[in-house]
Design a protein around this motif. Structure first.
Motif, PDB file in Angstrom:
ATOM      1  N   HIS A 285       1.153  -1.528  -0.105  1.00 51.19           N
ATOM      2  CA  HIS A 285      -0.075  -0.210   0.201  1.00 51.19           C
ATOM      3  C   HIS A 285       0.964   1.313  -0.214  1.00 51.19           C
ATOM      4  O   HIS A 285       1.711   1.357   1.291  1.00 51.19           O
ATOM      5  CB  HIS A 285      -1.003   0.028   1.199  1.00 51.19           C
ATOM      6  N   ALA A 286       0.328   1.741  -0.879  1.00 48.49           N
ATOM      7  CA  ALA A 286       1.547   3.218  -1.380  1.00 48.49           C
ATOM      8  C   ALA A 286       1.176   4.150  -0.770  1.00 48.49           C
ATOM      9  O   ALA A 286       0.265   4.798  -1.682  1.00 48.49           O
ATOM     10  CB  ALA A 286       2.290   2.888  -3.246  1.00 48.49           C
ATOM     11  N   VAL A 287       1.702   5.254  -0.339  1.00 47.41           N
ATOM     12  CA  VAL A 287       0.699   6.541   0.838  1.00 47.41           C
ATOM     13  C   VAL A 287       1.796   8.137   0.156  1.00 47.41           C
ATOM     14  O   VAL A 287       3.146   7.553   0.167  1.00 47.41           O
ATOM     15  CB  VAL A 287       0.543   6.805   1.351  1.00 47.41           C
ATOM     16  N   GLU A 288       1.678   8.514  -0.676  1.00 51.22           N
ATOM     17  CA  GLU A 288       2.088   9.747  -1.580  1.00 51.22           C
ATOM     18  C   GLU A 288       1.152  10.741  -1.235  1.00 51.22           C
ATOM     19  O   GLU A 288      -0.113  10.985  -1.383  1.00 51.22           O
ATOM     20  CB  GLU A 288       2.631   9.566  -2.504  1.00 51.22           C
ATOM     21  N   GLY A 289       1.473  12.466  -1.359  1.00 48.39           N
ATOM     22  CA  GLY A 289       0.865  13.735  -0.955  1.00 48.39           C
ATOM     23  C   GLY A 289       1.021  14.501  -2.145  1.00 48.39           C
ATOM     24  O   GLY A 289      -0.656  14.996  -2.427  1.00 48.39           O
ATOM     25  N   GLU A 290       0.668  13.543  -2.614  1.00 43.90           N
ATOM     26  CA  GLU A 290       0.902  14.308  -4.862  1.00 43.90           C
ATOM     27  C   GLU A 290       0.533  12.950  -5.421  1.00 43.90           C
ATOM     28  O   GLU A 290       0.670  11.979  -5.689  1.00 43.90           O
ATOM     29  CB  GLU A 290       2.019  14.650  -5.756  1.00 43.90           C
ATOM     30  N   LYS A 291      -0.985  13.633  -6.549  1.00 46.11           N
ATOM     31  CA  LYS A 291      -1.788  12.821  -7.211  1.00 46.11           C
ATOM     32  C   LYS A 291      -1.738  12.171  -8.195  1.00 46.11           C
ATOM     33  O   LYS A 291      -2.064  11.276  -8.357  1.00 46.11           O
ATOM     34  CB  LYS A 291      -2.715  13.269  -6.824  1.00 46.11           C
ATOM     35  N   ALA A 292      -0.728  13.314  -8.745  1.00 49.12           N
ATOM     36  CA  ALA A 292      -0.241  12.740 -10.167  1.00 49.12           C
ATOM     37  C   ALA A 292       1.161  11.745  -9.722  1.00 49.12           C
ATOM     38  O   ALA A 292       1.441  10.960 -10.698  1.00 49.12           O
ATOM     39  CB  ALA A 292       0.469  13.820 -10.858  1.00 49.12           C
ATOM     40  N   MET A 293       1.623  11.502  -8.596  1.00 49.84           N
ATOM     41  CA  MET A 293       2.456  10.973  -8.293  1.00 49.84           C
ATOM     42  C   MET A 293       2.323   9.738  -7.904  1.00 49.84           C
ATOM     43  O   MET A 293       2.575   8.184  -8.104  1.00 49.84           O
ATOM     44  CB  MET A 293       3.372  11.467  -7.089  1.00 49.84           C
ATOM     45  N   THR A 294       1.130   9.746  -7.137  1.00 50.28           N
ATOM     46  CA  THR A 294       0.113   8.040  -7.250  1.00 50.28           C
ATOM     47  C   THR A 294      -1.260   7.602  -8.173  1.00 50.28           C
ATOM     48  O   THR A 294      -0.358   6.788  -8.637  1.00 50.28           O
ATOM     49  CB  THR A 294      -0.813   7.889  -6.198  1.00 50.28           C
ATOM     50  N   ALA A 295      -0.908   8.378  -9.731  1.00 49.19           N
ATOM     51  CA  ALA A 295      -1.931   7.801 -10.775  1.00 49.19           C
ATOM     52  C   ALA A 295      -0.473   7.988 -11.298  1.00 49.19           C
ATOM     53  O   ALA A 295      -0.769   6.255 -11.886  1.00 49.19           O
ATOM     54  CB  ALA A 295      -1.962   9.233 -11.230  1.00 49.19           C
ATOM     55  N   ALA A 296       0.866   8.070 -11.677  1.00 43.94           N
ATOM     56  CA  ALA A 296       1.636   7.332 -12.407  1.00 43.94           C
ATOM     57  C   ALA A 296       2.133   5.452 -11.337  1.00 43.94           C
ATOM     58  O   ALA A 296       2.355   5.075 -12.175  1.00 43.94           O
ATOM     59  CB  ALA A 296       3.415   8.161 -11.954  1.00 43.94           C
ATOM     60  N   LEU A 297       2.372   5.929 -10.190  1.00 41.62           N
ATOM     61  CA  LEU A 297       2.824   4.687  -9.778  1.00 41.62           C
ATOM     62  C   LEU A 297       2.010   3.695 -10.202  1.00 41.62           C
ATOM     63  O   LEU A 297       2.082   2.098 -10.274  1.00 41.62           O
ATOM     64  CB  LEU A 297       2.762   5.555  -7.919  1.00 41.62           C
ATOM     65  N   ASP A 298       0.926   3.916 -10.289  1.00 43.29           N
ATOM     66  CA  ASP A 298      -0.974   2.797 -10.434  1.00 43.29           C
ATOM     67  C   ASP A 298      -1.038   2.541 -11.486  1.00 43.29           C
ATOM     68  O   ASP A 298      -0.881   1.521 -12.190  1.00 43.29           O
ATOM     69  CB  ASP A 298      -1.975   3.589  -9.537  1.00 43.29           C
ATOM     70  N   LYS A 299      -0.310   3.410 -12.165  1.00 35.93           N
ATOM     71  CA  LYS A 299      -0.318   3.350 -13.733  1.00 35.93           C
ATOM     72  C   LYS A 299       0.928   2.072 -14.029  1.00 35.93           C
ATOM     73  O   LYS A 299       0.491   1.724 -14.980  1.00 35.93           O
ATOM     74  CB  LYS A 299      -0.128   4.391 -14.916  1.00 35.93           C
ATOM     75  N   GLY A 300       1.558   2.199 -13.799  1.00 36.69           N
ATOM     76  CA  GLY A 300       2.697   1.373 -13.949  1.00 36.69           C
ATOM     77  C   GLY A 300       2.758   0.524 -13.493  1.00 36.69           C
ATOM     78  O   GLY A 300       3.111  -0.347 -14.304  1.00 36.69           O
ATOM     79  N   TRP A 301       2.086  -0.236 -12.373  1.00 34.86           N
ATOM     80  CA  TRP A 301       1.566  -1.227 -11.585  1.00 34.86           C
ATOM     81  C   TRP A 301       1.016  -1.679 -12.420  1.00 34.86           C
ATOM     82  O   TRP A 301       1.058  -3.431 -12.830  1.00 34.86           O
ATOM     83  CB  TRP A 301       0.921  -0.960 -10.006  1.00 34.86           C
ATOM     84  N   ARG A 302      -0.412  -1.530 -12.669  1.00 29.97           N
ATOM     85  CA  ARG A 302      -0.944  -1.770 -13.653  1.00 29.97           C
ATOM     86  C   ARG A 302      -0.726  -2.187 -15.018  1.00 29.97           C
ATOM     87  O   ARG A 302      -1.016  -3.265 -15.762  1.00 29.97           O
ATOM     88  CB  ARG A 302      -2.350  -1.224 -13.992  1.00 29.97           C
TER      89      ARG A 302
END
Length: 405
Positions: A285-302
Motif C-alpha cells: 500500500h503506497a501513500v504519497e501526498g501528490e495525486k499525480a505521483m500516485t496516479a503514475a505509480l498505479d499506472k506503472g503497476w497495472r
C-alpha cells in the motif's frame, strides 16, 4: 593577516575556527589566514594544509556552488559524512551498527536543475556560485552524467525562446528511458504562440517531454523510469533518486529490511521507487501526498507483469498521518520522508507495533529525532548505512532498520 586554526567542519561544509569564525573550503587542523568580515573569513590563504587536502578534480570548483568538498580526499568526505550521521544519533543517546558507506561515482547524476539566464549575446547556463546569484558555466562538470552535460547548450536555446530578460529560469533535466525529460520554471507566461514555439522546439531537439510551469507542452516519447519490473512515467519535475547507483543501494537496504513480509506500507512513496520492486514479493500500500505521483505509480503497476497487488493513496502524511489501527495490518513499513522528517507520522508509527521499519532519510538530524521516538516506543535501531548520492556535497542520505525489541 590574522591566522586561524580550523577545529571542525560545520553541517554546511565550512571550516570553523574559534570565535566562531567560518572559513569555506578549509579542513580541520589547517592553519589559515584571511580577511575577517563579521564571522566570515574571506580571501583565504592556506598556511598549513591538512594531509586530507587534495587538488579539486573539477576546474569549475572555485567559482561553482554545486560542490562544497572537492578539496577534501574521498576518505575524509566518507568519514565526515559517517561522523555527521553518528553524531546526530549520539545527540539523541542512540548507538547502533554502522555499515560500509555506498558512494556514487563521478559523472553519475541523472537529474539536475540548472539556472539559465538570457544575456545580451545569447544565454548562460550553469549552477549558482557559492551564496551568489552569479551563474557559473559547467561544461566540464564532474557530477553530471555526460548526457546531461551534452544537453546544456539546448537549455541556452530554450532560454532564447522562453526566458524573460529580467528573470532567471530553473530548468530540470532528467535522463529517462525515452530520452531527455525537461521541466521549466520561471519562464515567460505561456500563451498560444509560445506554446506552439515550444512544441516545435521539443520536436526539433528530440526531447522526450517538455513541461512549462507544470504544464506538459509536448511528449514525443514517454519519459519512463524503471522501478523493478515496472516502467513509470512520473509527472514533470517529480522526485527521482539522484543516481542509479544511489537508488540501487537504498533499494537493496530496504529489500533486506522488509525481507519476507507479505504486507508492506510504503509512506512518502513518490512514484514507486520502493513500492513497485517490493511488489515482486509482497502486497504493497503506497501513500504519497501528490495525486499525480500516485496516479503514475498505479499506472506503472497495472501495466507491469508478475507483481502482487499494489494499492495507492494520495494523502498528506504531515496533516493526516496513518493511524495505528491503519498501520497494524502491515508486516513492515517503509518510510522515506523529505528533509524535515516525519514527526507526526513517526509518532503514530511508534504506537502501531509494526514488526520492522525501513527508514530512508536525507537528513541525519531529523532522522535522529524520529529514531528517538521509535526507540522510546520499544524499537531497536539495528543498523544504519550512509548512502552518498551527492558526491562532494554536504548532503547525506541513509537507510536504517528498526525492529521491535
Amino acid at each position: 593577516m590574522p591566522e586561524f586554526t580550523i577545529q571542525r567542519l560545520g553541517h554546511q561544509g565550512d571550516g570553523i575556527a574559534q570565535g566562531p569564525v567560518f572559513a569555506p573550503r578549509t579542513l580541520p587542523g589547517e592553519v589559515v589566514s584571511g580577511t575577517l568580515d563579521g564571522n566570515q573569513l574571506a580571501d583565504i590563504r592556506i598556511v598549513t594544509p591538512s594531509s586530507d587536502r587534495v587538488q579539486p578534480p573539477c576546474r569549475h570548483y572555485r567559482s561553482c556552488g554545486g560542490c562544497q568538498l572537492q578539496h577534501a580526499s574521498d576518505d575524509f568526505v566518507a568519514r565526515w559524512k559517517q561522523d555527521f550521521a553518528r553524531t546526530a544519533l549520539a545527540a539523541q543517546g542512540i548507538d547502533t551498527e554502522w555499515r560500509d558507506m555506498a558512494i556514487s561515482p563521478p559523472h553519475s547524476r541523472r537529474r539536475a536543475t540548472v539556472a539559465v539566464r538570457r544575456t545580451k549575446k545569447g544565454a548562460l547556463t550553469g549552477f549558482h556560485g557559492r551564496a551568489s546569484g552569479t551563474i557559473t558555466e559547467i561544461p566540464d562538470c564532474h557530477l553530471l552524467d555526460p548526457d546531461l552535460i551534452a544537453a546544456l547548450p539546448m537549455t541556452e536555446a530554450l532560454a532564447a525562446l522562453g526566458a524573460s530578460r529580467k528573470g532567471e529560469m530553473a530548468v530540470t533535466l532528467t535522463l529517462s528511458g525515452g530520452g531527455l525529460d525537461v521541466a521549466v520554471k520561471g519562464g515567460k507566461v505561456l500563451d498560444g504562440p509560445l506554446e506552439m514555439a515550444l512544441a516545435q522546439f521539443a520536436e526539433a531537439q528530440r526531447l522526450a517531454r517538455l513541461a512549462w510551469e507544470g504544464e506538459t507542452i509536448a511528449t514525443r516519447i514517454p519519459p519512463t523510469q524503471v522501478f523493478g519490473r515496472a516502467a513509470v512515467v512520473p509527472p514533470p519535475g517529480a522526485f527521482l533518486q539522484a543516481t542509479a547507483e544511489g537508488e540501487a543501494a537504498l533499494l537493496a537496504g530496504v529489500r533486506e529490511i522488509v525481507g519476507a513480509a507479505k504486507r508492506v506500507a510504503d509512506l512518502f512513496a513518490g512514484c514507486g521507487t520502493f513500492a513497485l520492486p517490493l511488489a515482486e514479493t509482497a502486497e504493497v500500500h503506497a501513500v504519497e501526498g501528490e495525486k499525480a505521483m500516485t496516479a503514475a505509480l498505479d499506472k506503472g503497476w497495472r501495466e507491469a507483469q508478475g507483481l502482487k497487488r499494489v494499492t495507492s493513496e494520495a494523502r498528506d502524511l504531515f496533516r493526516r498521518p496513518l493511524m495505528p489501527d491503519e498501520l497494524s495490518r502491515f508486516d513492515a513499513v517503509v518510510i522515506d520522508p523529505p528533509r524535515a522528517g516525519a514527526e507526526a507520522q513517526v509518532a503514530e508509527l511508534a504506537q502501531a507495533a509494526v514488526p520492522v521499519i525501513a527508514h530512508v532519510s536525507c537528513n541525519p538530524v531529523s532522522f535522529a529525532r524520529d529514531a528517538r521516538t521509535l526507540v522510546d516506543a520499544g524499537y531497536r535501531l539495528d543498523w544504519v548505512q550512509v548512502v552518498d548520492q551527492f558526491r562532494w556535497s554536504v548532503h547525506t542520505e541513509l537507510v536504517a532498520q528498526f525492529s521491535r525489541t
